[in-house]
Scaffold this active site. Sequence first.
Site, PDB file in Angstrom:
ATOM      1  N   ASP A   1      31.765  46.465  35.230  1.00  0.00           N
ATOM      2  CA  ASP A   1      30.407  45.658  35.565  1.00  0.00           C
ATOM      3  C   ASP A   1      28.765  45.579  35.272  1.00  0.00           C
ATOM      4  O   ASP A   1      28.435  44.890  34.930  1.00  0.00           O
ATOM      5  CB  ASP A   1      30.797  46.668  37.117  1.00  0.00           C
ATOM      6  CG  ASP A   1      29.733  46.259  38.184  1.00  0.00           C
ATOM      7  OD1 ASP A   1      29.882  45.251  38.436  1.00  0.00           O
ATOM      8  OD2 ASP A   1      28.443  46.975  39.151  1.00  0.00           O
TER       9      ASP A   1
ATOM     10  N   TYR B   1      42.910  28.553  48.429  1.00  0.00           N
ATOM     11  CA  TYR B   1      42.661  28.508  47.197  1.00  0.00           C
ATOM     12  C   TYR B   1      43.526  27.594  46.743  1.00  0.00           C
ATOM     13  O   TYR B   1      43.225  26.690  45.690  1.00  0.00           O
ATOM     14  CB  TYR B   1      42.447  29.876  46.283  1.00  0.00           C
ATOM     15  CG  TYR B   1      41.782  30.934  47.012  1.00  0.00           C
ATOM     16  CD1 TYR B   1      39.941  31.163  47.149  1.00  0.00           C
ATOM     17  CD2 TYR B   1      42.450  32.363  46.437  1.00  0.00           C
ATOM     18  CE1 TYR B   1      39.599  31.404  48.041  1.00  0.00           C
ATOM     19  CE2 TYR B   1      41.507  33.155  46.858  1.00  0.00           C
ATOM     20  CZ  TYR B   1      40.825  33.058  47.256  1.00  0.00           C
ATOM     21  OH  TYR B   1      39.394  34.344  47.969  1.00  0.00           O
TER      22      TYR B   1
ATOM     23  N   HIS C   1      41.072  37.746  38.614  1.00  0.00           N
ATOM     24  CA  HIS C   1      40.784  36.522  37.427  1.00  0.00           C
ATOM     25  C   HIS C   1      41.634  35.586  36.715  1.00  0.00           C
ATOM     26  O   HIS C   1      41.992  34.735  37.081  1.00  0.00           O
ATOM     27  CB  HIS C   1      40.064  37.450  37.091  1.00  0.00           C
ATOM     28  CG  HIS C   1      38.859  37.743  37.536  1.00  0.00           C
ATOM     29  ND1 HIS C   1      37.562  38.107  36.479  1.00  0.00           N
ATOM     30  CD2 HIS C   1      38.238  36.687  38.570  1.00  0.00           C
ATOM     31  CE1 HIS C   1      36.721  38.378  37.209  1.00  0.00           C
ATOM     32  NE2 HIS C   1      36.244  37.577  38.362  1.00  0.00           N
TER      33      HIS C   1
ATOM     34  N   SER D   1      38.075  29.853  51.114  1.00  0.00           N
ATOM     35  CA  SER D   1      38.604  31.623  51.028  1.00  0.00           C
ATOM     36  C   SER D   1      40.040  32.338  51.694  1.00  0.00           C
ATOM     37  O   SER D   1      40.874  30.750  52.268  1.00  0.00           O
ATOM     38  CB  SER D   1      37.226  32.163  52.273  1.00  0.00           C
ATOM     39  OG  SER D   1      37.132  33.367  52.451  1.00  0.00           O
TER      40      SER D   1
ATOM     41  N   CYS E   1      33.663  33.665  48.758  1.00  0.00           N
ATOM     42  CA  CYS E   1      32.669  34.061  49.864  1.00  0.00           C
ATOM     43  C   CYS E   1      31.803  35.428  48.811  1.00  0.00           C
ATOM     44  O   CYS E   1      30.658  35.648  49.616  1.00  0.00           O
ATOM     45  CB  CYS E   1      32.807  33.285  51.339  1.00  0.00           C
ATOM     46  SG  CYS E   1      33.709  32.528  51.785  1.00  0.00           S
TER      47      CYS E   1
ATOM     48  N   LEU F   1      36.354  36.241  42.442  1.00  0.00           N
ATOM     49  CA  LEU F   1      36.695  37.101  43.223  1.00  0.00           C
ATOM     50  C   LEU F   1      36.910  38.361  42.352  1.00  0.00           C
ATOM     51  O   LEU F   1      36.507  38.389  40.760  1.00  0.00           O
ATOM     52  CB  LEU F   1      38.529  36.612  42.757  1.00  0.00           C
ATOM     53  CG  LEU F   1      38.589  35.427  43.470  1.00  0.00           C
ATOM     54  CD1 LEU F   1      39.702  34.204  43.068  1.00  0.00           C
ATOM     55  CD2 LEU F   1      38.106  34.667  44.849  1.00  0.00           C
TER      56      LEU F   1
ATOM     57  N   LYS G   1      32.425  37.020  34.736  1.00  0.00           N
ATOM     58  CA  LYS G   1      32.860  38.730  33.925  1.00  0.00           C
ATOM     59  C   LYS G   1      32.981  39.800  34.793  1.00  0.00           C
ATOM     60  O   LYS G   1      32.644  40.030  35.903  1.00  0.00           O
ATOM     61  CB  LYS G   1      31.435  38.789  33.029  1.00  0.00           C
ATOM     62  CG  LYS G   1      30.222  39.342  33.634  1.00  0.00           C
ATOM     63  CD  LYS G   1      30.401  40.594  34.355  1.00  0.00           C
ATOM     64  CE  LYS G   1      29.373  41.025  35.344  1.00  0.00           C
ATOM     65  NZ  LYS G   1      29.443  42.312  36.199  1.00  0.00           N
TER      66      LYS G   1
END
Length: 331
Positions: A179, A59, A80, A37, A12, A75, A98
């Site tokens: 980021d 999950y 990942h 979640s 979420c 996430l 990403k």
Amino acid sequence: MTQKLRWGIMGCAQIATGAVMPAIVDSETGMIKAIASRGIEKSTAVAAEFGVEKAYGSYEELLADAEIDAVYIPLPNHLHREWVLRAAEAGKHVLCEKPIALNSREAAEMVEVCIKAGVHLAEAYMYRHHPRIAELRAIIAAGEIGELRSIRGTFTYNDAADNTNIRFKSAWGGGSLFDVGCYPLSAARLLFDAEPEAVTVQAIFSPEHDNVDMMASGLVEFPGGVSLIFDCGMWAYNRQLLEILGTEGRIEVPMPFNAREDDAEFFVYTGDGTRRVEATGANPYVRQVDNFAAAVFEGKRSITSEDPVHNMRLIEACLASAKRRERISLL
């Protein structure tokens, strides 16, 4: 009737509830079937907000749902790999935020597993799906600014006061290169249509922020002597810009990575003067969802399967260069 891809949302996070889930709702090809979640209370609340029929408290439950075709994974970066692999093993197509992994080794494994499982894996660089990107590439290909010589890309913002930010956790794949630096890096690869040969990067690693790179700037060398000059940061004034320089002109792209419907313009400067281009506007998140479905249903893939590996290889080289304070060869 357009065939609908049935989505499950794994988490979420704000990027999910604020951008991707609304995009799936607005898309022509998608529908949200379930959300999961770590806590059922949170997923139930988000499911009610979006009118989603199923909410799961894990999950694993979501991946076991036979009515889900594809999952979106927003996430933290360090999770990942695990959940892409588990989604592929469950036969789900995967759209993963990403950067796709913590390093190129992980990315290569994820790509290989998804190929073997026969599922589509895409890295969520939504800006690539904005129609303006195709228009920029068409102008470059037509030779309107001559031969490409360099690209300059910037993406900075200031969130340094938020000590709870997951982007400030080193082991979780934090830092400005992961980021926001990944945007100009991926854009240069796309616009040059080539892979880089070497990088030289300098960064500010902050002890106050778990020693992640809070600012970074560097030179990325591409074949033929052309280059990307970039800077990125989470500790500087908010700004974005992409400048594409050729022998006969240049293109200036404001808001290159977050443009939507009303801010997609760009400017072409040549000897004939300045031309303001009213580029086609769109919600890139919606385009991303529909293009993902086209890849699943029709095999239409605009990005190669190996692209996430190349992206991660470049990011990790930039980090290595900044930490070792030396030029890193990618050849």
